[in-house]
Design a protein around this motif. Structure first.
Motif, PDB file in Angstrom:
ATOM      1  N   VAL A   1      42.187 -13.367  10.783  1.00 19.27           N
ATOM      2  CA  VAL A   1      43.431 -13.098  10.083  1.00 19.27           C
ATOM      3  C   VAL A   1      43.864 -14.569   9.305  1.00 19.27           C
ATOM      4  N   ALA A   2      43.802 -15.424   9.981  1.00 23.31           N
ATOM      5  CA  ALA A   2      43.962 -16.690   9.023  1.00 23.31           C
ATOM      6  C   ALA A   2      43.134 -17.024   8.295  1.00 23.31           C
ATOM      7  N   ASP A   3      41.832 -16.415   8.297  1.00 22.90           N
ATOM      8  CA  ASP A   3      40.677 -16.704   7.069  1.00 22.90           C
ATOM      9  C   ASP A   3      41.334 -15.941   5.998  1.00 22.90           C
ATOM     10  N   VAL A   4      41.730 -14.490   6.236  1.00 23.43           N
ATOM     11  CA  VAL A   4      42.318 -13.699   4.844  1.00 23.43           C
ATOM     12  C   VAL A   4      43.361 -14.372   4.452  1.00 23.43           C
ATOM     13  N   VAL A   5      44.332 -14.873   5.138  1.00 24.53           N
ATOM     14  CA  VAL A   5      45.611 -15.368   4.519  1.00 24.53           C
ATOM     15  C   VAL A   5      45.192 -16.569   3.863  1.00 24.53           C
ATOM     16  N   GLY A   6      44.251 -17.357   4.036  1.00 25.38           N
ATOM     17  CA  GLY A   6      43.937 -18.441   3.489  1.00 25.38           C
ATOM     18  C   GLY A   6      43.156 -18.128   2.167  1.00 25.38           C
ATOM     19  N   ARG A   7      42.164 -16.936   2.099  1.00 25.98           N
ATOM     20  CA  ARG A   7      41.801 -16.646   0.894  1.00 25.98           C
ATOM     21  C   ARG A   7      42.926 -16.013  -0.193  1.00 25.98           C
ATOM     22  N   MET A   8      43.810 -15.109   0.504  1.00 22.52           N
ATOM     23  CA  MET A   8      44.898 -14.634  -0.424  1.00 22.52           C
ATOM     24  C   MET A   8      45.864 -15.687  -0.776  1.00 22.52           C
TER      25      MET A   8
ATOM     26  N   ARG B   1      50.830 -10.090  -4.980  1.00 22.43           N
ATOM     27  CA  ARG B   1      51.041 -10.006  -3.597  1.00 22.43           C
ATOM     28  C   ARG B   1      49.927  -9.478  -2.915  1.00 22.43           C
ATOM     29  N   GLY B   2      49.526  -9.951  -1.672  1.00 22.73           N
ATOM     30  CA  GLY B   2      48.221  -9.653  -1.114  1.00 22.73           C
ATOM     31  C   GLY B   2      48.495  -8.975   0.173  1.00 22.73           C
ATOM     32  N   SER B   3      47.987  -7.940   0.662  1.00 21.68           N
ATOM     33  CA  SER B   3      48.104  -7.172   1.823  1.00 21.68           C
ATOM     34  C   SER B   3      46.965  -7.062   2.619  1.00 21.68           C
ATOM     35  N   ILE B   4      46.904  -7.519   3.939  1.00 22.01           N
ATOM     36  CA  ILE B   4      45.968  -7.522   4.792  1.00 22.01           C
ATOM     37  C   ILE B   4      46.173  -6.506   5.870  1.00 22.01           C
ATOM     38  N   SER B   5      45.093  -5.630   5.931  1.00 27.40           N
ATOM     39  CA  SER B   5      45.307  -4.479   6.839  1.00 27.40           C
ATOM     40  C   SER B   5      44.536  -4.794   8.162  1.00 27.40           C
TER      41      SER B   5
ATOM     42  N   ILE C   1      47.306  -6.496  -4.247  1.00 29.43           N
ATOM     43  CA  ILE C   1      45.992  -6.474  -3.969  1.00 29.43           C
ATOM     44  C   ILE C   1      45.707  -6.513  -2.337  1.00 29.43           C
ATOM     45  N   PHE C   2      44.533  -5.855  -2.079  1.00 29.97           N
ATOM     46  CA  PHE C   2      44.680  -5.749  -0.571  1.00 29.97           C
ATOM     47  C   PHE C   2      43.140  -5.948  -0.021  1.00 29.97           C
ATOM     48  N   GLY C   3      42.981  -6.633   1.268  1.00 27.79           N
ATOM     49  CA  GLY C   3      41.872  -6.671   2.017  1.00 27.79           C
ATOM     50  C   GLY C   3      42.137  -6.507   3.586  1.00 27.79           C
ATOM     51  N   SER C   4      40.923  -6.550   4.249  1.00 27.60           N
ATOM     52  CA  SER C   4      41.201  -6.164   5.754  1.00 27.60           C
ATOM     53  C   SER C   4      40.742  -7.711   6.431  1.00 27.60           C
ATOM     54  N   ALA C   5      41.451  -7.590   7.572  1.00 28.60           N
ATOM     55  CA  ALA C   5      41.315  -8.806   8.348  1.00 28.60           C
ATOM     56  C   ALA C   5      39.945  -8.275   9.526  1.00 28.60           C
ATOM     57  N   SER C   6      39.672  -6.937   9.327  1.00 28.11           N
ATOM     58  CA  SER C   6      38.533  -6.555  10.169  1.00 28.11           C
ATOM     59  C   SER C   6      37.473  -6.327   9.267  1.00 28.11           C
ATOM     60  N   GLU C   7      36.356  -7.012   9.893  1.00 28.60           N
ATOM     61  CA  GLU C   7      35.063  -6.765   9.091  1.00 28.60           C
ATOM     62  C   GLU C   7      34.448  -5.500   8.968  1.00 28.60           C
ATOM     63  N   ALA C   8      34.449  -4.911  10.369  1.00 31.99           N
ATOM     64  CA  ALA C   8      34.170  -3.475  10.474  1.00 31.99           C
ATOM     65  C   ALA C   8      34.910  -2.334   9.463  1.00 31.99           C
TER      66      ALA C   8
END
Length: 303
Positions: free
Chosen positions: A160-167, A140-144, A101-108
């Motif tokens: 970045v830390a926020d998305v790592v925590g969510r994953m 596996r979680g992927s953070i772009s 699964i994947f998410g971004s660390a950038s809101e934009a």
């Protein structure tokens, strides 16, 4: 100097991340042959498929066919990208060992790419995460854009830390910290990785570096220094970066293996077989491979 890991896991992403942006159709039999060659080389983890809409990623339309025909080696993880439950069901049917699964660390980037916030995008994966756990499939979680974004530029460490925590909270077994546009440099890399380590166990974090500005190997070395021991790479440097015109994509597997050999770090992978696989896919694509080590080794053999 800090001591480096004694061994690392290399996740080969060429068959999926590497080929997905190719304009010319790559037939299933070529992808199957590539995955089989990579299996023979000794990779523990190969990203082989993506169960996404063929309308958006036509190159991945043959994923079920590829997964059905590859020669699987016991103990090797064959991964598939699954953006939603429909993708998960297809991955389950195809006997994927791991879903991504994947998410971004950038809101934009999140807003531009998928028209929703980071929090909303991660929440959409709750069903996939739950289903993966129920079916005993690795997640596996992927953070772009963890090191920079084409739209907003700098990405704060806390983002970045926020998305790592969510994953982590979704139950991910492994989390990739990805430099999608290849803008990171070594000190920045270490700062991001050290922040991620505070949210998730170090042996479950991986570095996914693009070589847009030629910094990928330096960033991998910088990550080794802070204890990261999983890296993603793409045979022959396959994969363009759609957000940076004319840019190379993933760091080439051959170059990473050559560096690890020189550092005395175990990978369990046969570099010569990977060079052959790189030459095979480059010949099919009718262009010179993007791996410097791969091209140098191939030229030396031919001399």
């Amino acid at each position: 100097m800090s001591s480096l890991p004694k061994q690392v896991k290399i996740v080969e992403v060429g068959p999926r991340d590497g080929l997905q942006n190719e304009r010319e159709n790559v037939p299933a039999e070529i992808k199957i042959e590539l995955v089989n060659r990579l299996t023979t080389a000794g990779f523990q983890n190969i990203e082989a498929a993506a169960f996404v809409s063929p309308k958006w990623v036509p190159q991945m339309a043959t994923s079920a066919e590829v997964m059905a025909a590859i020669k699987r080696k016991p103990g090797v993880i064959y991964s598939a990208l699954t953006p939603n439950m429909q993708g998960f069901e297809a991955a389950l049917a195809a006997k994927a060992d791991e879903v991504v699964i994947f998410g971004s660390a950038s809101e934009a980037f999140s807003q531009k790419n998928i028209n929703c916030s980071i929090a909303e995008s991660i929440a959409r994966f709750e069903g996939v995460a739950k289903a993966a756990k129920e079916n005993g499939i690795r997640l596996r979680g992927s953070i772009s854009c963890a090191f920079g974004c084409p739209y907003q530029g700098e990405v704060p460490l806390d983002a970045v830390a926020d998305v790592v925590g969510r994953m982590r909270d979704l139950g991910c077994d492994e989390i990739d910290i990805a430099d999608t546009i290849g803008v990171a440099t070594p000190r920045k890399t270490q700062a991001v990785m050290e922040r991620a380590i505070r949210e998730f166990r170090v042996d479950g974090l991986s570095g996914h570096f693009h070589d847009t500005y030629g910094q990928a190997l330096a960033n991998i070395y910088a990550s080794l220094e802070v204890g990261i021991a999983i890296y993603h790479s793409s045979v022959s440097g396959l994969g363009g970066c759609p957000y940076a015109k004319g840019a190379t994509g993933n760091v080439a597997t051959e170059d990473v293996l050559y560096m690890m050999q020189g550092l005395g770090i175990e990978t369990g992978i046969d570099l010569d077989i990977v060079v052959d696989a790189g030459q095979f896919i480059s010949q099919f694509l009718n262009r010179k491979g993007a791996s410097r080590a791969g091209n140098a080794i191939a030229a030396k053999r031919a001399a």
